[in-house]
Design a protein around this motif. Structure first.
Motif, PDB file in Angstrom:
ATOM      1  N   UNK A  87      53.858  50.826  38.921  1.00 42.14           N
ATOM      2  CA  UNK A  87      52.687  51.098  38.081  1.00 42.14           C
ATOM      3  C   UNK A  87      52.216  49.829  37.379  1.00 42.14           C
ATOM      4  N   UNK A  88      53.146  49.077  36.846  1.00 36.38           N
ATOM      5  CA  UNK A  88      52.803  47.836  36.157  1.00 36.38           C
ATOM      6  C   UNK A  88      52.169  46.835  37.118  1.00 36.38           C
ATOM      7  N   UNK A  89      52.811  46.625  38.270  1.00 32.72           N
ATOM      8  CA  UNK A  89      52.293  45.661  39.249  1.00 32.72           C
ATOM      9  C   UNK A  89      50.927  46.083  39.757  1.00 32.72           C
ATOM     10  N   UNK A  90      50.732  47.381  39.977  1.00 33.54           N
ATOM     11  CA  UNK A  90      49.445  47.873  40.471  1.00 33.54           C
ATOM     12  C   UNK A  90      48.325  47.570  39.486  1.00 33.54           C
ATOM     13  N   UNK A  91      48.550  47.882  38.209  1.00 32.82           N
ATOM     14  CA  UNK A  91      47.526  47.642  37.192  1.00 32.82           C
ATOM     15  C   UNK A  91      47.236  46.158  37.043  1.00 32.82           C
ATOM     16  N   UNK A  92      48.297  45.364  37.005  1.00 32.37           N
ATOM     17  CA  UNK A  92      48.137  43.932  36.791  1.00 32.37           C
ATOM     18  C   UNK A  92      47.430  43.267  37.967  1.00 32.37           C
ATOM     19  N   UNK A  93      47.906  43.522  39.178  1.00 32.08           N
ATOM     20  CA  UNK A  93      47.324  42.887  40.360  1.00 32.08           C
ATOM     21  C   UNK A  93      45.884  43.333  40.568  1.00 32.08           C
ATOM     22  N   UNK A  94      45.635  44.628  40.415  1.00 34.76           N
ATOM     23  CA  UNK A  94      44.275  45.149  40.603  1.00 34.76           C
ATOM     24  C   UNK A  94      43.286  44.452  39.670  1.00 34.76           C
ATOM     25  N   UNK A  95      43.629  44.361  38.392  1.00 36.44           N
ATOM     26  CA  UNK A  95      42.689  43.777  37.435  1.00 36.44           C
ATOM     27  C   UNK A  95      42.623  42.254  37.539  1.00 36.44           C
ATOM     28  N   UNK A  96      43.717  41.616  37.948  1.00 34.58           N
ATOM     29  CA  UNK A  96      43.672  40.168  38.123  1.00 34.58           C
ATOM     30  C   UNK A  96      42.788  39.805  39.321  1.00 34.58           C
ATOM     31  N   UNK A  97      42.872  40.591  40.373  1.00 36.00           N
ATOM     32  CA  UNK A  97      41.979  40.359  41.515  1.00 36.00           C
ATOM     33  C   UNK A  97      40.531  40.591  41.108  1.00 36.00           C
ATOM     34  N   UNK A  98      40.290  41.635  40.318  1.00 34.33           N
ATOM     35  CA  UNK A  98      38.927  41.905  39.863  1.00 34.33           C
ATOM     36  C   UNK A  98      38.386  40.740  39.035  1.00 34.33           C
ATOM     37  N   UNK A  99      39.234  40.149  38.199  1.00 32.38           N
ATOM     38  CA  UNK A  99      38.797  39.020  37.375  1.00 32.38           C
ATOM     39  C   UNK A  99      38.427  37.813  38.219  1.00 32.38           C
ATOM     40  N   UNK A 100      39.021  37.699  39.388  1.00 31.68           N
ATOM     41  CA  UNK A 100      38.720  36.581  40.284  1.00 31.68           C
ATOM     42  C   UNK A 100      37.592  36.903  41.270  1.00 31.68           C
ATOM     43  N   UNK A 101      37.152  38.144  41.285  1.00 29.24           N
ATOM     44  CA  UNK A 101      36.183  38.567  42.306  1.00 29.24           C
ATOM     45  C   UNK A 101      34.735  38.469  41.863  1.00 29.24           C
ATOM     46  N   UNK A 102      34.490  38.289  40.569  1.00 32.24           N
ATOM     47  CA  UNK A 102      33.104  38.227  40.100  1.00 32.24           C
ATOM     48  C   UNK A 102      32.356  37.079  40.770  1.00 32.24           C
ATOM     49  N   UNK A 103      33.038  35.932  40.860  1.00 34.48           N
ATOM     50  CA  UNK A 103      32.478  34.757  41.528  1.00 34.48           C
ATOM     51  C   UNK A 103      33.550  34.254  42.497  1.00 34.48           C
ATOM     52  N   UNK A 104      33.658  34.865  43.663  1.00 32.67           N
ATOM     53  CA  UNK A 104      34.805  34.603  44.537  1.00 32.67           C
ATOM     54  C   UNK A 104      34.927  33.170  45.025  1.00 32.67           C
ATOM     55  N   UNK A 105      33.827  32.444  45.126  1.00 35.07           N
ATOM     56  CA  UNK A 105      33.908  31.057  45.560  1.00 35.07           C
ATOM     57  C   UNK A 105      34.236  30.079  44.447  1.00 35.07           C
ATOM     58  N   UNK A 106      34.186  30.561  43.213  1.00 35.15           N
ATOM     59  CA  UNK A 106      34.356  29.677  42.060  1.00 35.15           C
ATOM     60  C   UNK A 106      35.737  29.025  42.038  1.00 35.15           C
ATOM     61  N   UNK A 107      36.754  29.798  42.346  1.00 34.10           N
ATOM     62  CA  UNK A 107      38.118  29.325  42.146  1.00 34.10           C
ATOM     63  C   UNK A 107      38.496  28.240  43.148  1.00 34.10           C
ATOM     64  N   UNK A 108      37.945  28.330  44.348  1.00 34.54           N
ATOM     65  CA  UNK A 108      38.154  27.253  45.322  1.00 34.54           C
ATOM     66  C   UNK A 108      37.555  25.958  44.790  1.00 34.54           C
ATOM     67  N   UNK A 109      36.364  26.033  44.215  1.00 35.50           N
ATOM     68  CA  UNK A 109      35.705  24.834  43.697  1.00 35.50           C
ATOM     69  C   UNK A 109      36.484  24.265  42.506  1.00 35.50           C
ATOM     70  N   UNK A 110      36.901  25.140  41.592  1.00 39.93           N
ATOM     71  CA  UNK A 110      37.646  24.667  40.429  1.00 39.93           C
ATOM     72  C   UNK A 110      38.977  24.043  40.832  1.00 39.93           C
ATOM     73  N   UNK A 111      39.613  24.611  41.849  1.00 38.53           N
ATOM     74  CA  UNK A 111      40.916  24.105  42.274  1.00 38.53           C
ATOM     75  C   UNK A 111      40.805  22.859  43.147  1.00 38.53           C
ATOM     76  N   UNK A 112      39.803  22.815  44.026  1.00 39.98           N
ATOM     77  CA  UNK A 112      39.777  21.805  45.081  1.00 39.98           C
ATOM     78  C   UNK A 112      38.710  20.727  44.927  1.00 39.98           C
ATOM     79  N   UNK A 113      37.641  21.014  44.184  1.00 39.51           N
ATOM     80  CA  UNK A 113      36.499  20.097  44.203  1.00 39.51           C
ATOM     81  C   UNK A 113      36.157  19.511  42.841  1.00 39.51           C
ATOM     82  N   UNK A 114      36.015  20.349  41.839  1.00 31.55           N
ATOM     83  CA  UNK A 114      35.504  19.889  40.553  1.00 31.55           C
ATOM     84  C   UNK A 114      36.549  19.076  39.799  1.00 31.55           C
ATOM     85  N   UNK A 115      36.117  17.979  39.144  1.00 31.18           N
ATOM     86  CA  UNK A 115      37.055  17.230  38.296  1.00 31.18           C
ATOM     87  C   UNK A 115      37.581  18.122  37.176  1.00 31.18           C
ATOM     88  N   UNK A 116      38.811  17.855  36.751  1.00 29.77           N
ATOM     89  CA  UNK A 116      39.407  18.658  35.687  1.00 29.77           C
ATOM     90  C   UNK A 116      39.927  17.783  34.566  1.00 29.77           C
TER      91      UNK A 116
END
Length: 201
Positions: A87-116
């Motif tokens: 139950x815990x893993x289901x709630x956590x994983x489901x909502x964490x994926x949702x948080x990353x899904x609003x702008x699905x290409x964003x995280x690749x850019x933040x991780x791989x392209x944009x200066x940090x």
């Protein structure tokens, strides 16, 4: 940020700018990211944008901080106590994926392209401390004890597993694949169900 928005209208302007910046990074990557494009999509003048963000690097930092805040909002919603590992893993994983899904290409850019900034990589940042404390508490809950050093190591493992799977799914365009979600839930719940005894003990 150049200045903090204090009035509701100013906060709404900053919110529009950050959301527009996230959309452009997600859709066009770092190469297509300009403050003029962000201002146009946000419906504000370039002067209004520069009131808050002196350059596009400061805007990217704000987008990163918003993403970290979104992740903290997820972990603040769920506590392991009273939930089974599944139950815990289901709630956590489901909502964490949702948080990353609003702008699905964003995280690749933040991780791989944009200066940090160095703050983003700081392992002792307020974000890292709260984030890992949360996972250590969850591990300790299922091991029926107060968090100890082994649980904090386990927290690194389970948080890195969740982040790694989700970030790589974002890179591959597989965030919405239900099989990815199901298998990640299975991995996390099985790990949390384990009593934590060393192999061969």
């Amino acid at each position: 940020m150049r200045k903090e928005p204090r009035q509701a209208r100013s906060r709404a302007t900053v919110e529009s700018i950050v959301q527009a910046g996230a959309r452009i990074l997600s859709d066009g990557g770092w190469a297509g990211f300009t403050t003029n494009k962000v201002a146009d999509l946000a419906g504000v003048s370039i002067g209004s944008l520069y009131q808050y963000f002196p350059d596009k690097l400061s805007l990217v930092d704000a987008i990163r901080r918003r993403h970290l805040d979104d992740c903290l909002a997820v972990v603040r919603k769920f506590r392991a106590e009273g939930l089974s590992p599944v139950e815990f893993a289901t709630s956590l994983v489901r909502d964490m994926i949702a948080a990353h899904s609003a702008y699905p290409g964003l995280h690749r850019v933040l991780l791989d392209e944009a200066p940090g900034s160095e703050d983003y990589r700081n392992p002792n940042s307020e974000f890292e401390i709260e984030y890992l404390d949360y996972y250590a508490e969850a591990v300790a809950t299922y091991r029926k004890r107060a968090p100890n050093a082994k649980d904090r190591t386990a927290a690194l493992i389970v948080s890195d597993a969740i982040d790694g799977v989700i970030h790589n799914a974002a890179r591959r365009g597989a965030l919405r694949d239900p099989a990815v979600q199901d298998e990640l839930i299975r991995l996390v719940s099985l790990y949390l169900s384990d009593p934590g005894e060393p192999v061969g003990a």
